[in-house]
Design a protein around this motif. Structure first.
Motif, PDB file in Angstrom:
ATOM      1  N   ASP A  48       0.842  -1.188   0.000  1.00  0.00           N
ATOM      2  CA  ASP A  48       0.000   0.000   0.000  1.00  0.00           C
ATOM      3  C   ASP A  48       0.885   1.249   0.000  1.00  0.00           C
ATOM      4  O   ASP A  48       1.952   1.269   0.638  1.00  0.00           O
ATOM      5  N   GLU A  49       0.454   2.290  -0.686  1.00  0.00           N
ATOM      6  CA  GLU A  49       1.243   3.526  -0.802  1.00  0.00           C
ATOM      7  C   GLU A  49       1.563   4.126   0.569  1.00  0.00           C
ATOM      8  O   GLU A  49       2.695   4.557   0.813  1.00  0.00           O
ATOM      9  N   THR A  50       0.590   4.122   1.452  1.00  0.00           N
ATOM     10  CA  THR A  50       0.812   4.665   2.792  1.00  0.00           C
ATOM     11  C   THR A  50       1.909   3.903   3.513  1.00  0.00           C
ATOM     12  O   THR A  50       2.767   4.501   4.179  1.00  0.00           O
ATOM     13  N   ARG A  54       5.310   5.523   5.011  1.00  0.00           N
ATOM     14  CA  ARG A  54       5.576   5.380   6.450  1.00  0.00           C
ATOM     15  C   ARG A  54       6.895   4.647   6.684  1.00  0.00           C
ATOM     16  O   ARG A  54       7.686   5.023   7.553  1.00  0.00           O
ATOM     17  N   ALA A  55       7.136   3.605   5.888  1.00  0.00           N
ATOM     18  CA  ALA A  55       8.391   2.854   6.028  1.00  0.00           C
ATOM     19  C   ALA A  55       9.582   3.739   5.678  1.00  0.00           C
ATOM     20  O   ALA A  55      10.618   3.686   6.337  1.00  0.00           O
ATOM     21  N   ALA A  56       9.434   4.571   4.655  1.00  0.00           N
ATOM     22  CA  ALA A  56      10.526   5.475   4.270  1.00  0.00           C
ATOM     23  C   ALA A  56      10.807   6.493   5.369  1.00  0.00           C
ATOM     24  O   ALA A  56      11.957   6.877   5.590  1.00  0.00           O
ATOM     25  N   ALA A  57       9.764   6.899   6.078  1.00  0.00           N
ATOM     26  CA  ALA A  57       9.943   7.858   7.169  1.00  0.00           C
ATOM     27  C   ALA A  57      10.659   7.234   8.366  1.00  0.00           C
ATOM     28  O   ALA A  57      11.376   7.922   9.089  1.00  0.00           O
ATOM     29  N   LYS A  58      10.493   5.926   8.536  1.00  0.00           N
ATOM     30  CA  LYS A  58      11.037   5.260   9.721  1.00  0.00           C
ATOM     31  C   LYS A  58      12.329   4.478   9.470  1.00  0.00           C
ATOM     32  O   LYS A  58      13.100   4.247  10.388  1.00  0.00           O
ATOM     33  N   SER A  59      12.551   4.050   8.234  1.00  0.00           N
ATOM     34  CA  SER A  59      13.667   3.153   7.950  1.00  0.00           C
ATOM     35  C   SER A  59      14.693   3.820   7.031  1.00  0.00           C
ATOM     36  O   SER A  59      14.364   4.209   5.906  1.00  0.00           O
TER      37      SER A  59
END
Length: 92
Positions: A48-50, A54-59
């Motif tokens: 899912d796009e979200t 979100r993963a890019a923001a955290k990882s």
């Protein structure tokens, strides 16, 4: 829980995670080939796009992989533009 919500939850569970083996690489390959994250995530075989954002923001790994893929994508676009300019004639 409503029936509609359980169907949405089931659909979300069927999508892979960006952290599943090979998924981040597949997303990045498609970005480098010119697709947007939004377009890639319309594919039910992709996360899912979200989740991707979100993963890019955290990882750091996800963020740097996507950033590198976008750099390659930009280089490819520049090459296409230069090719069009080189092929242009006075009539164009």
């Amino acid at each position: 829980m409503s029936k509609r919500r359980s169907q949405n939850d089931a659909a979300a569970e069927q999508r892979p995670s960006i952290f599943d083996p090979g998924i981040l690489e597949a997303v990045c390959d498609r970005i480098m080939a010119g697709e947007s994250v939004k377009a890639i995530c319309r594919d039910p075989a992709m996360p899912d796009e979200t989740e991707v954002y979100r993963a890019a923001a955290k990882s750091d790994e996800v963020r740097s992989s996507i950033a590198h893929a976008r750099e390659v994508q930009q280089d490819a676009i520049v090459d296409q533009i230069v090719g069009m300019a080189d092929a242009a004639t006075v009539e164009d």
